[in-house]
Structures are given as C-alpha cells and as structure tokens.
Motif scaffolding. Structure first.
Motif, PDB file in Angstrom:
ATOM      1  N   ASP A 268       0.864  -1.081   0.097  1.00  0.00           N
ATOM      2  CA  ASP A 268       0.365   0.150  -0.015  1.00  0.00           C
ATOM      3  C   ASP A 268       0.817   1.532  -0.138  1.00  0.00           C
ATOM      4  O   ASP A 268       0.702   1.814  -0.908  1.00  0.00           O
ATOM      5  CB  ASP A 268      -1.009   0.319   1.365  1.00  0.00           C
ATOM      6  N   GLY A 269       1.884   1.688   0.885  1.00  0.00           N
ATOM      7  CA  GLY A 269       2.963   2.451   0.731  1.00  0.00           C
ATOM      8  C   GLY A 269       4.040   2.491  -0.001  1.00  0.00           C
ATOM      9  O   GLY A 269       3.847   3.659  -1.245  1.00  0.00           O
ATOM     10  N   LEU A 270       4.019   1.197  -1.487  1.00  0.00           N
ATOM     11  CA  LEU A 270       5.044   1.417  -2.309  1.00  0.00           C
ATOM     12  C   LEU A 270       3.617   1.939  -2.916  1.00  0.00           C
ATOM     13  O   LEU A 270       3.850   2.548  -4.159  1.00  0.00           O
ATOM     14  CB  LEU A 270       5.207   0.399  -2.588  1.00  0.00           C
ATOM     15  N   SER A 271       2.074   1.571  -3.436  1.00  0.00           N
ATOM     16  CA  SER A 271       1.385   2.435  -3.641  1.00  0.00           C
ATOM     17  C   SER A 271       1.247   3.803  -4.076  1.00  0.00           C
ATOM     18  O   SER A 271       1.143   4.836  -5.235  1.00  0.00           O
ATOM     19  CB  SER A 271       0.702   1.109  -4.402  1.00  0.00           C
ATOM     20  N   LEU A 272       1.070   4.155  -3.182  1.00  0.00           N
ATOM     21  CA  LEU A 272       0.837   5.956  -1.921  1.00  0.00           C
ATOM     22  C   LEU A 272       2.597   6.172  -3.227  1.00  0.00           C
ATOM     23  O   LEU A 272       2.331   7.399  -3.332  1.00  0.00           O
ATOM     24  CB  LEU A 272       0.992   6.032  -0.807  1.00  0.00           C
ATOM     25  N   LEU A 273       3.843   6.090  -3.120  1.00  0.00           N
ATOM     26  CA  LEU A 273       4.733   6.450  -3.757  1.00  0.00           C
ATOM     27  C   LEU A 273       4.841   6.703  -5.282  1.00  0.00           C
ATOM     28  O   LEU A 273       4.976   7.430  -5.916  1.00  0.00           O
ATOM     29  CB  LEU A 273       6.190   5.978  -2.900  1.00  0.00           C
ATOM     30  N   ARG A 274       4.222   5.037  -5.326  1.00  0.00           N
ATOM     31  CA  ARG A 274       4.233   5.411  -6.703  1.00  0.00           C
ATOM     32  C   ARG A 274       3.531   5.995  -7.904  1.00  0.00           C
ATOM     33  O   ARG A 274       3.637   6.186  -8.690  1.00  0.00           O
ATOM     34  CB  ARG A 274       4.627   4.059  -7.914  1.00  0.00           C
ATOM     35  N   PHE A 275       2.468   5.721  -7.389  1.00  0.00           N
ATOM     36  CA  PHE A 275       0.599   6.434  -8.064  1.00  0.00           C
ATOM     37  C   PHE A 275       0.223   6.798  -7.361  1.00  0.00           C
ATOM     38  O   PHE A 275      -1.069   7.853  -8.048  1.00  0.00           O
ATOM     39  CB  PHE A 275       0.548   4.929  -8.332  1.00  0.00           C
TER      40      PHE A 275
END
Length: 127
Positions: free
Chosen positions: A58-65
């Motif tokens: 979820d955090g990586l998603s926030l950072l990437r997208f």
C-alpha cells in the motif's frame, strides 16, 4: 475482515482473479472467511508478516502512483505486483506469492463458485 485490511485483500484479489470483481456480498464474505481461516492456521508471526507486507505494498503504491492499492486502476496494481514479484529481494517475491496464494484460495475455495469460474479441482482434492 473489515476496514483497510479488507480493502487491501480485495484489491489484490481482484488483480489476481478479475472475476472476483463481480462477486455479490455473499461470495465476498465467503472469500474473506476463507482468508481468515487460512490465516488462523498460521503463526502469529506469519500473520503479522502478511499484514505488514500488505501495508508495505500500500505504501509503495502511494509512493509510485499517489494512491492506495484499492484506488489503483487494475493495470497499475497488476504492474506493481508484477514488479514486486520480479524483485531482486526474495522477501518481496515471497510476499507477492503468499498473498496471491491466499486470495486465489479465497476464490477457488468456494465450491459454490467453481462451475461459474470454470474451475475443477484436481482429482482427490476435496473442498
């Protein structure tokens, strides 16, 4: 299962098994019950690792997208999960594999849906 945990599992479930997008409430509740049963069989440490991995995704998603995984377009989530599945970091690959296994079991483990999904368990496999 409820709240952010349910939203994360549902997002991954829909990416892994797109047919699950059309689940009615009963099928969705059964799928979450299967996930809960499978998680109950795991150690507390494994359950924490799975939860932590979903939070990480979820955090990586926030950072990437700029959005949480349950808000991503299907292609974005598929791309994120594919990238993690191909990661040089073994924990990422195992995390994706473990989550994918859980959500697929939550769909294909529903005997009521097997004919609809065109799934036939291997001979000798019950459930």
């Amino acid at each position: 299962m409820s709240g952010s945990r349910a939203r994360r599992f549902r997002a991954v479930q829909q990416a892994a098994v797109p047919r699950s997008k059309t689940f009615d409430r009963t099928a969705r509740e059964r799928s979450f019950a299967i996930i809960e049963q499978l998680l109950d069989r795991q150690t507390a440490a494994t359950r924490r690792q799975i939860g932590t991995f979903l939070i990480l995704v979820d955090g990586l998603s926030l950072l990437r997208f700029g959005r949480r995984i349950h808000r991503l377009r299907p292609r974005q989530l598929e791309a994120l999960l594919a990238r993690l599945a191909d990661s040089r970091i073994a924990l990422m690959r195992r995390g994706v594999d473990g989550i994918a296994t859980l959500v697929k079991a939550s769909v294909y483990g529903q005997s009521e849906l097997r004919a609809q999904l065109g799934y036939r368990p291997p001979d000798g496999v019950d459930g």
